[in-house]
Enzyme design. Sequence first.
Site, short mmCIF file in Angstrom:
data_model
loop_
_atom_site.label_atom_id
_atom_site.label_comp_id
_atom_site.label_asym_id
_atom_site.label_seq_id
_atom_site.Cartn_x
_atom_site.Cartn_y
_atom_site.Cartn_z
N ASP A 127 -22.29 -4.75 29.53
CA ASP A 127 -23.23 -3.66 29.31
C ASP A 127 -24.23 -4.47 28.99
O ASP A 127 -24.16 -5.14 28.02
CB ASP A 127 -22.56 -2.56 28.53
CG ASP A 127 -21.29 -1.86 29.28
OD1 ASP A 127 -21.35 -1.90 30.51
OD2 ASP A 127 -20.52 -1.65 28.59
N ASP A 141 -23.06 1.39 36.17
CA ASP A 141 -22.67 2.79 35.41
C ASP A 141 -23.92 3.79 35.84
O ASP A 141 -23.59 5.01 36.00
CB ASP A 141 -22.81 2.30 33.96
CG ASP A 141 -21.39 1.68 33.47
OD1 ASP A 141 -20.62 1.36 34.22
OD2 ASP A 141 -21.83 1.16 32.22
#
Length: 175
Positions: A127, A141
Amino acid sequence: MSTLPPSRQGAPAAGRRATVFAAAAVVAMVDLGVKVWAQAVVPPTGIEAGPVDLRLGYNPGVAFSFAAEAPPGVVLAVTAVVTAGVAALVYRAAPSGSRLQLPAFAAVLGGAVANLTDRAGDGVVTDYLHSGWWPTFNLADAAIVAGVILLVLSNVVRNGPDRADAPAGARGARR
């Protein structure tokens, strides 16, 4: 009865599927490329970039780090099964998908494939987008969330609200 020759009757469905799967591949490749870039460029302290900063994080779990303590192999297997299920649903739905649904299918599938591919390497998902008020996330995402929102909107647009001025038999009917 179809007016197309037997050799061409599956062409529209095959073309729509190919388009959705190609778009999903692009979504996955862009996300995976940005993940490689972020790992090479973003320092441990992060980069302030306004409302969304760049900050590396590694998620061993699924959404919002759910099941982060689970064995990596289990998380990978479950993620693979879910991604395969999404691919099967997209394959089945693409031929009849609306203009809103087709990019939604590509976004959800592409995001799922990107995160699965990333997880397969070392058991975690990279991330790199951090807002400060939301958990750190990545483009995959964001694509999944945007795709789900488009799917919901496509249902609202297709079904529309019951209208008082519509004939009784038309209320709630699909258009």
